[in-house]
Design a protein around this motif. Structure first.
Motif, mmCIF file in Angstrom:
data_model
loop_
_atom_site.group_PDB
_atom_site.id
_atom_site.type_symbol
_atom_site.label_atom_id
_atom_site.label_comp_id
_atom_site.label_asym_id
_atom_site.label_seq_id
_atom_site.Cartn_x
_atom_site.Cartn_y
_atom_site.Cartn_z
ATOM 1 N N MET A 173 -3.627 -1.493 0.026
ATOM 2 C CA MET A 173 -3.185 -0.521 -0.969
ATOM 3 C C MET A 173 -4.340 0.379 -1.403
ATOM 4 S SD MET A 173 -0.405 -2.879 -2.959
ATOM 5 C CE MET A 173 -0.812 -2.343 -4.586
ATOM 6 N N VAL A 174 -5.527 -0.217 -1.537
ATOM 7 C CA VAL A 174 -6.699 0.592 -1.901
ATOM 8 C C VAL A 174 -6.991 1.601 -0.788
ATOM 9 C CG1 VAL A 174 -9.186 0.522 -2.325
ATOM 10 C CG2 VAL A 174 -7.691 -1.181 -3.390
ATOM 11 N N THR A 175 -6.930 1.147 0.465
ATOM 12 C CA THR A 175 -7.189 2.036 1.601
ATOM 13 C C THR A 175 -6.217 3.213 1.607
ATOM 14 O OG1 THR A 175 -7.999 0.175 2.907
ATOM 15 C CG2 THR A 175 -7.348 2.136 4.125
ATOM 16 N N ILE A 176 -4.926 2.913 1.456
ATOM 17 C CA ILE A 176 -3.916 3.982 1.446
ATOM 18 C C ILE A 176 -4.144 4.891 0.238
ATOM 19 C CG2 ILE A 176 -1.443 4.493 1.272
ATOM 20 C CD1 ILE A 176 -0.979 1.815 2.784
ATOM 21 N N GLY A 177 -4.469 4.281 -0.903
ATOM 22 C CA GLY A 177 -4.725 5.056 -2.118
ATOM 23 C C GLY A 177 -5.877 6.028 -1.940
ATOM 24 N N LEU A 178 -6.925 5.590 -1.239
ATOM 25 C CA LEU A 178 -8.076 6.469 -1.006
ATOM 26 C C LEU A 178 -7.703 7.618 -0.077
ATOM 27 C CD1 LEU A 178 -10.921 3.825 -0.745
ATOM 28 C CD2 LEU A 178 -10.709 5.617 -2.468
ATOM 29 N N PRO B 221 -13.887 0.791 2.073
ATOM 30 C CA PRO B 221 -13.371 1.882 1.229
ATOM 31 C C PRO B 221 -14.188 3.165 1.282
ATOM 32 C CG PRO B 221 -14.184 0.052 -0.113
ATOM 33 C CD PRO B 221 -14.140 -0.433 1.291
ATOM 34 N N VAL B 222 -15.519 3.068 1.250
ATOM 35 C CA VAL B 222 -16.339 4.285 1.243
ATOM 36 C C VAL B 222 -16.116 5.071 2.526
ATOM 37 C CG1 VAL B 222 -18.688 5.190 1.135
ATOM 38 C CG2 VAL B 222 -18.058 3.212 -0.252
ATOM 39 N N GLN B 223 -16.126 4.342 3.634
ATOM 40 C CA GLN B 223 -15.917 4.983 4.940
ATOM 41 C C GLN B 223 -14.540 5.648 5.014
ATOM 42 O OE1 GLN B 223 -16.537 2.151 8.119
ATOM 43 N NE2 GLN B 223 -15.840 3.683 9.588
ATOM 44 N N VAL B 224 -13.529 4.967 4.488
ATOM 45 C CA VAL B 224 -12.171 5.523 4.484
ATOM 46 C C VAL B 224 -12.149 6.840 3.705
ATOM 47 C CG1 VAL B 224 -9.837 5.208 3.541
ATOM 48 C CG2 VAL B 224 -10.948 3.345 4.777
ATOM 49 N N PHE B 225 -12.785 6.845 2.553
ATOM 50 C CA PHE B 225 -12.763 8.032 1.700
ATOM 51 C C PHE B 225 -13.475 9.210 2.372
ATOM 52 C CE2 PHE B 225 -14.062 10.462 -2.180
ATOM 53 C CZ PHE B 225 -12.775 10.789 -2.580
ATOM 54 N N ILE B 226 -14.658 8.935 2.944
ATOM 55 C CA ILE B 226 -15.419 10.009 3.613
ATOM 56 C C ILE B 226 -14.642 10.550 4.807
ATOM 57 C CG2 ILE B 226 -17.513 10.493 4.947
ATOM 58 C CD1 ILE B 226 -18.957 8.533 3.071
ATOM 59 N N MET B 227 -14.078 9.615 5.583
ATOM 60 C CA MET B 227 -13.275 9.999 6.751
ATOM 61 C C MET B 227 -12.109 10.904 6.325
ATOM 62 S SD MET B 227 -13.516 9.199 9.926
ATOM 63 C CE MET B 227 -12.527 9.424 11.389
ATOM 64 N N PHE C 145 8.281 -1.273 8.260
ATOM 65 C CA PHE C 145 8.643 0.157 8.149
ATOM 66 C C PHE C 145 8.278 0.731 6.781
ATOM 67 C CE2 PHE C 145 12.243 0.537 5.251
ATOM 68 C CZ PHE C 145 12.615 -0.790 5.086
ATOM 69 N N VAL C 146 8.059 -0.175 5.798
ATOM 70 C CA VAL C 146 7.710 0.293 4.452
ATOM 71 C C VAL C 146 6.400 1.085 4.490
ATOM 72 C CG1 VAL C 146 7.149 -0.434 2.102
ATOM 73 C CG2 VAL C 146 8.910 -1.646 3.394
ATOM 74 N N TYR C 147 5.476 0.692 5.364
ATOM 75 C CA TYR C 147 4.180 1.387 5.429
ATOM 76 C C TYR C 147 4.327 2.841 5.856
ATOM 77 C CZ TYR C 147 1.543 -2.860 4.486
ATOM 78 O OH TYR C 147 1.015 -3.975 3.879
ATOM 79 N N PRO C 148 4.901 3.122 7.056
ATOM 80 C CA PRO C 148 5.050 4.548 7.396
ATOM 81 C C PRO C 148 5.925 5.300 6.397
ATOM 82 C CG PRO C 148 6.187 3.151 9.001
ATOM 83 C CD PRO C 148 5.342 2.251 8.157
ATOM 84 N N MET C 149 6.916 4.603 5.824
ATOM 85 C CA MET C 149 7.799 5.268 4.866
ATOM 86 C C MET C 149 7.005 5.741 3.647
ATOM 87 S SD MET C 149 11.291 3.749 3.198
ATOM 88 C CE MET C 149 10.652 2.967 1.725
ATOM 89 N N VAL C 150 6.242 4.821 3.055
ATOM 90 C CA VAL C 150 5.484 5.165 1.846
ATOM 91 C C VAL C 150 4.354 6.135 2.177
ATOM 92 C CG1 VAL C 150 3.959 4.253 0.056
ATOM 93 C CG2 VAL C 150 6.066 3.033 0.645
ATOM 94 N N MET C 151 3.642 5.877 3.283
ATOM 95 C CA MET C 151 2.488 6.724 3.609
ATOM 96 C C MET C 151 2.901 8.146 3.943
ATOM 97 S SD MET C 151 0.291 3.871 5.651
ATOM 98 C CE MET C 151 -1.002 4.914 6.288
#
Lengths: 109, 232
Positions: free
Chosen positions: A7-12, B67-73, B38-44
Motif C-alpha cells: 500500500m505504501v508503494t502504491i501510495g508513493l 520506498p525511496v527508490q519507488v518515489f524517485i522512479m 484483480f483488486v490491484y489493477p482495479m485500484v491502481m
C-alpha cells in the motif's frame, strides 16, 4: 512485501504522479500574474511536447536490428498521408493502425 | 446540455478507447499472471491513471520494499506531466471544481486531446474537457479490471494494436503543425528528443530531453519574440 508495504508503494506512485501533475498549478496560481517566461514557455512548449511524444512512442524501435523500424515508419507515413488528405482524425488513426497490424501479420513476420 | 457535451466529446476519445482497452487489458493480464488479485489493477488504474508507471509498478511490487527508490522512479517516469501543466495553465483557468479532476486525470492522451481539440463554440469547455478526461479514465480502469479478472483465459491475436497510440500522437502532432504559423518548436521537439534517445538510450532519455527542450526554448526566446512583433 507485506500488504502494508504494498500500500505504501502504491501510495508513493500516486503521490509522485500527482506531484508532477499538480505542481505547475500550485506554483503558478490563478490569482497571481504568471511570469512572462512561463507564459512564453506555455505558448511554445506544446508543439515540442507533441514531437517528444511521437519519439517517446518509438523509443523501443531499433533501427539497426530486426525489421529496422520499417513497419513503424511505413505506418506513420500512411497515417500522415491519410490525415493530410482527408483530415479525419479517426480515419487516419484507424488506417495507420490497420496498416501496422497487416504489416506485422503478413509482411514482417 | 451536459449530455450534448458528452456526445461531442466522445468521438475524440474513440482511438483512446481502442488503445486503453488493449493496454489496460494487457496490464491487468500482466498483474493477474504475476499473482495479484484483480483488486490491484482495479485500484491502481483508478488512483494512479498513468500507464507506463503502472507497468513498472508491477515490478516494484514484486521486488523488496524500497520506498525511496519507488518515489524517485515515479518522479522520473512522470516528469513529463510538468510540461502538460505548464501548457494548460491558461486553459484550466476558471474551471472551478472541475479543474482538480482535470489535473488529476491529465495523462499523455487526455492532455493531447484537451489541448488540441476544436471545442465547438456552443459547448461548455469545462464539461468537454471533463468528459474527455472521465471517458479516458473509465476506459483505462475498465480495461485493467477486466484484464485482472479474466486475463489468464484470454487468447486472441491483437499483435500491433498498441500502434493506435503512436498513430494518435502522429495525428495530434500534425494537427498542431497545421494550426501553427512557424514550426520551430515542433522541430525542436522532434530533433532534441531523437538526439537524446540516441545518446541516452530508451530508458533514460526523457529527463535530458525535457531539460534540453527547455534550454533551447529559453535560448531562442529573444529571437522568437522579436519575430512575433515584426509579424504583427
Amino acid at each position: 512485501m507485506t500488504v502494508t508495504q504494498q500500500m505504501v508503494t502504491i501510495g508513493l506512485c500516486v503521490l509522485g504522479t500527482m506531484l508532477t501533475r499538480f505542481l505547475p498549478f500550485i506554483v503558478f496560481s490563478e490569482n497571481r500574474e504568471t511570469p512572462s517566461f512561463i507564459q512564453y514557455i506555455g505558448k511554445y512548449l506544446p508543439s515540442a511536447v507533441f514531437g517528444m511524444l511521437v519519439i517517446y512512442c518509438l523509443k523501443d524501435v531499433s533501427i539497426f536490428q530486426g525489421t529496422h523500424g520499417l513497419p513503424e515508419f511505413l505506418s506513420i507515413a500512411v497515417t500522415a498521408m491519410l490525415h493530410l488528405w482527408k483530415r479525419q482524425m479517426l480515419l487516419s488513426i484507424a488506417g495507420g493502425t490497420v496498416c501496422y497490424m497487416l504489416l506485422l501479420h503478413f509482411v514482417f513476420i | 446540455m451536459i449530455f450534448r457535451t458528452l456526445r461531442k466529446a466522445f468521438p475524440y476519445t474513440i482511438p483512446i478507447f481502442a488503445g486503453f482497452w488493449f493496454l489496460g487489458l494487457a496490464y491487468g493480464i500482466y498483474m493477474n499472471v504475476s499473482g495479484f488479485s484483480f483488486v490491484y489493477p482495479m485500484v491502481m488504474s483508478l488512483i494512479i491513471f498513468g500507464g507506463s508507471l503502472e507497468f513498472v509498478a508491477v515490478e516494484m511490487l514484486l521486488s523488496p520494499f524500497a520506498p525511496v527508490q519507488v518515489f524517485i522512479m515515479t518522479l522520473l517516469i512522470q516528469a513529463r506531466h510538468l510540461f502538460y501543466g505548464l501548457s494548460m495553465l491558461d486553459k484550466f483557468k476558471g474551471m472551478g471544481w472541475k479543474k482538480y479532476y482535470l489535473i488529476f486525470g491529465m495523462c499523455d492522451e487526455t492532455f493531447s486531446i484537451n489541448y488540441t481539440a476544436d471545442i465547438p463554440e456552443d459547448v461548455d469547455r469545462g464539461w468537454f474537457m471533463f468528459f474527455v478526461t472521465a471517458l479516458n479514465h473509465f476506459y483505462w480502469f475498465s480495461g485493467a479490471t477486466i484484464g485482472g479478472l479474466i486475463g489468464s483465459h484470454l487468447h486472441f491475436n491483437t499483435e500491433g494494436i498498441s500502434f493506435v497510440m503512436t498513430a494518435m500522437f502522429v495525428v495530434i502532432f500534425l494537427e498542431q503543425w497545421l494550426k501553427e504559423k512557424r514550426h520551430i518548436s515542433a522541430y525542436i521537439g522532434l530533433g532534441v528528443s531523437a538526439v537524446c534517445l540516441i545518446v541516452f538510450g530508451p530508458d533514460s532519455f526523457m529527463i535530458p530531453t525535457m531539460i534540453a527542450i527547455l534550454s533551447v526554448l529559453a535560448i531562442l526566446r529573444k529571437p522568437l519574440e522579436k519575430q512575433e512583433v515584426t509579424e504583427k
